[in-house]
Motif scaffolding. Structure first.
Motif, PDB file in Angstrom:
ATOM      1  N   ASP A  85      -5.996 -12.527   4.117  1.00 25.73           N
ATOM      2  CA  ASP A  85      -4.095 -12.283   3.887  1.00 25.73           C
ATOM      3  C   ASP A  85      -4.099 -10.529   4.738  1.00 25.73           C
ATOM      4  O   ASP A  85      -2.977  -9.950   5.039  1.00 25.73           O
ATOM      5  N   ALA A  86      -5.368  -9.681   4.375  1.00 23.68           N
ATOM      6  CA  ALA A  86      -4.544  -8.146   4.737  1.00 23.68           C
ATOM      7  C   ALA A  86      -5.895  -7.557   5.513  1.00 23.68           C
ATOM      8  O   ALA A  86      -7.249  -7.935   4.756  1.00 23.68           O
ATOM      9  N   PRO A  87      -5.325  -7.141   5.968  1.00 21.62           N
ATOM     10  CA  PRO A  87      -6.892  -5.872   6.649  1.00 21.62           C
ATOM     11  C   PRO A  87      -7.692  -4.333   5.144  1.00 21.62           C
ATOM     12  O   PRO A  87      -8.080  -3.447   5.517  1.00 21.62           O
ATOM     13  N   LEU A  88      -8.219  -5.526   4.506  1.00 23.50           N
ATOM     14  CA  LEU A  88      -8.126  -3.921   3.395  1.00 23.50           C
ATOM     15  C   LEU A  88      -9.366  -3.317   3.790  1.00 23.50           C
ATOM     16  O   LEU A  88     -10.083  -2.007   3.059  1.00 23.50           O
ATOM     17  N   GLY A  89     -10.508  -4.455   4.432  1.00 23.26           N
ATOM     18  CA  GLY A  89     -11.524  -2.468   4.618  1.00 23.26           C
ATOM     19  C   GLY A  89     -11.303  -1.833   5.932  1.00 23.26           C
ATOM     20  O   GLY A  89     -11.897  -0.851   6.014  1.00 23.26           O
ATOM     21  N   LEU A  90      -9.635  -2.076   6.507  1.00 25.61           N
ATOM     22  CA  LEU A  90      -9.648  -1.249   7.624  1.00 25.61           C
ATOM     23  C   LEU A  90      -9.077   0.195   6.441  1.00 25.61           C
ATOM     24  O   LEU A  90      -9.007   0.709   6.569  1.00 25.61           O
ATOM     25  N   GLN A 239       3.079   4.804  10.035  1.00 29.56           N
ATOM     26  CA  GLN A 239       3.615   3.749  10.188  1.00 29.56           C
ATOM     27  C   GLN A 239       2.874   2.535  10.888  1.00 29.56           C
ATOM     28  O   GLN A 239       3.720   1.405  11.099  1.00 29.56           O
ATOM     29  N   ASP A 240       2.167   2.570  11.394  1.00 32.41           N
ATOM     30  CA  ASP A 240       0.734   1.376  12.199  1.00 32.41           C
ATOM     31  C   ASP A 240      -0.065   1.309  11.240  1.00 32.41           C
ATOM     32  O   ASP A 240      -0.259   1.918   9.567  1.00 32.41           O
ATOM     33  N   SER A 241       0.018  -0.568  10.485  1.00 33.65           N
ATOM     34  CA  SER A 241      -0.542  -0.713   9.747  1.00 33.65           C
ATOM     35  C   SER A 241      -2.324  -0.551   9.765  1.00 33.65           C
ATOM     36  O   SER A 241      -2.941  -0.500   8.430  1.00 33.65           O
ATOM     37  N   SER A 242      -2.347  -0.370  10.837  1.00 31.53           N
ATOM     38  CA  SER A 242      -3.687   0.112  11.563  1.00 31.53           C
ATOM     39  C   SER A 242      -4.064   1.520  10.907  1.00 31.53           C
ATOM     40  O   SER A 242      -5.926   1.904  10.807  1.00 31.53           O
ATOM     41  N   GLY A 249      -0.672   0.916   2.319  1.00 30.05           N
ATOM     42  CA  GLY A 249      -1.175  -1.011   2.814  1.00 30.05           C
ATOM     43  C   GLY A 249      -0.930  -1.969   0.663  1.00 30.05           C
ATOM     44  O   GLY A 249      -0.519  -2.777   1.159  1.00 30.05           O
ATOM     45  N   LEU A 250      -1.230  -1.246   0.140  1.00 29.67           N
ATOM     46  CA  LEU A 250      -0.735  -1.972  -1.598  1.00 29.67           C
ATOM     47  C   LEU A 250       0.969  -2.410  -1.144  1.00 29.67           C
ATOM     48  O   LEU A 250       1.442  -2.777  -1.243  1.00 29.67           O
ATOM     49  N   LYS A 251       1.278  -0.936  -0.864  1.00 25.95           N
ATOM     50  CA  LYS A 251       2.753  -1.179  -0.945  1.00 25.95           C
ATOM     51  C   LYS A 251       2.998  -2.129  -0.048  1.00 25.95           C
ATOM     52  O   LYS A 251       4.216  -3.246   0.020  1.00 25.95           O
ATOM     53  N   ALA A 252       2.202  -2.198   1.744  1.00 24.59           N
ATOM     54  CA  ALA A 252       3.256  -3.235   2.453  1.00 24.59           C
ATOM     55  C   ALA A 252       2.805  -5.124   1.818  1.00 24.59           C
ATOM     56  O   ALA A 252       4.000  -5.595   2.080  1.00 24.59           O
ATOM     57  N   LEU A 253       1.562  -4.731   1.004  1.00 29.50           N
ATOM     58  CA  LEU A 253       1.906  -5.937   0.717  1.00 29.50           C
ATOM     59  C   LEU A 253       2.788  -6.493  -0.371  1.00 29.50           C
ATOM     60  O   LEU A 253       2.908  -8.103  -0.329  1.00 29.50           O
ATOM     61  N   VAL A 269      -2.673  -8.697  -7.336  1.00 32.19           N
ATOM     62  CA  VAL A 269      -3.504  -8.087  -8.194  1.00 32.19           C
ATOM     63  C   VAL A 269      -5.111  -8.177  -7.291  1.00 32.19           C
ATOM     64  O   VAL A 269      -5.476  -7.301  -8.729  1.00 32.19           O
ATOM     65  N   THR A 270      -5.223  -9.444  -7.011  1.00 30.34           N
ATOM     66  CA  THR A 270      -6.979  -9.283  -6.410  1.00 30.34           C
ATOM     67  C   THR A 270      -6.844  -8.306  -5.973  1.00 30.34           C
ATOM     68  O   THR A 270      -8.105  -7.556  -5.576  1.00 30.34           O
ATOM     69  N   ALA A 271      -5.923  -7.480  -4.360  1.00 37.13           N
ATOM     70  CA  ALA A 271      -5.993  -6.486  -3.786  1.00 37.13           C
ATOM     71  C   ALA A 271      -6.333  -5.452  -4.794  1.00 37.13           C
ATOM     72  O   ALA A 271      -6.649  -4.201  -4.572  1.00 37.13           O
ATOM     73  N   SER A 272      -5.211  -5.263  -5.530  1.00 37.30           N
ATOM     74  CA  SER A 272      -5.622  -4.200  -6.563  1.00 37.30           C
ATOM     75  C   SER A 272      -6.771  -3.719  -7.191  1.00 37.30           C
ATOM     76  O   SER A 272      -7.140  -3.161  -7.744  1.00 37.30           O
ATOM     77  N   VAL A 273      -7.409  -5.511  -8.159  1.00 33.98           N
ATOM     78  CA  VAL A 273      -8.633  -4.576  -8.206  1.00 33.98           C
ATOM     79  C   VAL A 273      -9.400  -4.689  -7.136  1.00 33.98           C
ATOM     80  O   VAL A 273     -10.417  -3.470  -7.272  1.00 33.98           O
ATOM     81  N   VAL A 274      -9.379  -4.835  -6.115  1.00 37.29           N
ATOM     82  CA  VAL A 274     -10.656  -5.059  -4.946  1.00 37.29           C
ATOM     83  C   VAL A 274     -10.620  -3.502  -5.110  1.00 37.29           C
ATOM     84  O   VAL A 274     -11.355  -2.166  -4.445  1.00 37.29           O
ATOM     85  N   THR A 275      -9.348  -2.771  -4.540  1.00 37.57           N
ATOM     86  CA  THR A 275      -9.353  -1.006  -4.363  1.00 37.57           C
ATOM     87  C   THR A 275      -9.207  -0.703  -5.506  1.00 37.57           C
ATOM     88  O   THR A 275      -9.533   0.851  -5.009  1.00 37.57           O
ATOM     89  N   THR A 276      -9.339  -0.550  -6.536  1.00 39.78           N
ATOM     90  CA  THR A 276      -9.225   0.031  -7.900  1.00 39.78           C
ATOM     91  C   THR A 276     -10.954   0.764  -8.070  1.00 39.78           C
ATOM     92  O   THR A 276     -11.224   1.321  -8.994  1.00 39.78           O
ATOM     93  N   ILE A 277     -11.499  -0.802  -8.030  1.00 40.27           N
ATOM     94  CA  ILE A 277     -12.831  -0.810  -8.476  1.00 40.27           C
ATOM     95  C   ILE A 277     -14.568   0.931  -7.837  1.00 40.27           C
ATOM     96  O   ILE A 277     -14.797   1.179  -7.910  1.00 40.27           O
TER      97      ILE A 277
END
Length: 301
Positions: A85-90, A239-242, A249-253, A269-277
């Motif tokens: 759903d989101a480019p978390l890796g980028l 300005q761009d998601s890339s 990114g979390l704000k955009a989600l 909440v899952t994205a928050s956990v992944v980016t906090t770890i």
């Protein structure tokens, strides 16, 4: 008869002393027990939100807010969907780039300014240092628009550069921290190096920086944490998601899946956990450096 009475008096004094000692020990034991209980309660209150967040990340959407720390329905699908759903890796890569560059630049620039205030003696040094510290009282909102106009005139709005390049001009707080550490260094060491022919740059890079490693480590760790959680500059310049960082990114989600009407809170909440770890891992690995730096500053400052 008199000896016997003195002996009884002596024993009574000893008994009273033992009683007082036991009483003080029991008092200390009760105090320590209450302190431990208080610390445990504070620790539980501090860690509970993150435990709740981890628990919610393993729940289906309908059970996210059921306030159960042990999910009734355990699922790993959220961790699969969030990467789709989101480019978390980028976003994570962009954040790592910004955090590392911001930490390195502010550590080096602040150390150079701190070296100037700690080593060189010139008229008005105290007043100038006070002026530098006074900039910490200046709210960020005051310089927000002029700073944006500068980066916009340089054509860098929409890139990652404004998120870290400002650290090339140091930070007043880190200047104060590193300067106080440098003032505790033995000046005879630098005098001996000058006698051996070392110039000012060599004194700074070969002696001052290595000896100030604890203060520099704290600067790097604190700045990484600050950059990792910086939402305001991401909202202003990206300005761009890339080019989004983790907070942007979390704000955009949130805009897309939260208040946008779909309410996919399990994704948030899952994205928050992944980016906090990653930040938790950093503090876990660097806890020794943090303790050494803080205690060294307290003892030497």
């Amino acid at each position: 008869m008199m000896v016997s009475q003195q002996s009884r008096t002596h024993h009574e004094d000893m008994d009273d002393g033992i009683f007082v000692t036991l009483w003080h020990r029991s008092q200390r034991g009760v105090s320590q027990f209450l302190i431990i209980i208080g610390l445990v309660l504070v620790g539980i209150l501090s860690i509970y939100p993150f435990v709740w967040l981890i628990s919610a990340s393993f729940k289906p959407r309908s059970q996210v807010f059921d306030n159960r720390l042990i999910p009734r329905t355990f699922t790993l699908q959220n961790y699969v969907n969030v990467w789709q759903d989101a480019p978390l890796g980028l976003w994570l890569m962009n954040t790592v780039i910004v955090a590392v560059l911001a930490a390195l630049t502010v550590a080096l620039s602040s150390a150079m300014v701190a070296w100037g205030f700690a080593w060189f003696e010139f008229p008005g040094r105290g007043w100038l240092f006070g002026l530098v510290l006074a900039t910490m009282m200046l709210p960020g909102a005051v310089t927000m628009i002029p700073t944006f106009l500068i980066w916009n005139s340089l054509g860098l709005v929409g890139t990652l550069v404004p998120l870290w390049a400002g650290n090339l001009f140091s930070s007043a707080f880190y200047v104060f921290l590193i300067r106080q550490f440098m003032l505790s260094l033995p000046r005879e060491l630098f005098d001996a190096a000058r006698v051996d022919g070392a110039n000012q740059w060599q004194l700074f890079t070969k002696i001052a920086l290595p000896l100030c490693r604890p203060a520099l480590a704290i600067t790097v760790i604190f700045e990484i944490q600050a950059s990792w959680t910086d939402l305001m500059r991401g909202l202003i310049y990206l300005q761009d998601s890339s080019t989004f960082t983790v907070p942007r990114g979390l704000k955009a989600l949130i805009d897309q899946y939260g208040f946008g009407g779909e309410w996919h809170w399990e994704t948030l909440v899952t994205a928050s956990v992944v980016t906090t770890i990653p930040l938790i891992i950093l503090f876990f690995l660097a806890q020794k450096q943090i303790l050494v730096g803080i205690t060294s500053g307290a003892l030497k400052g």
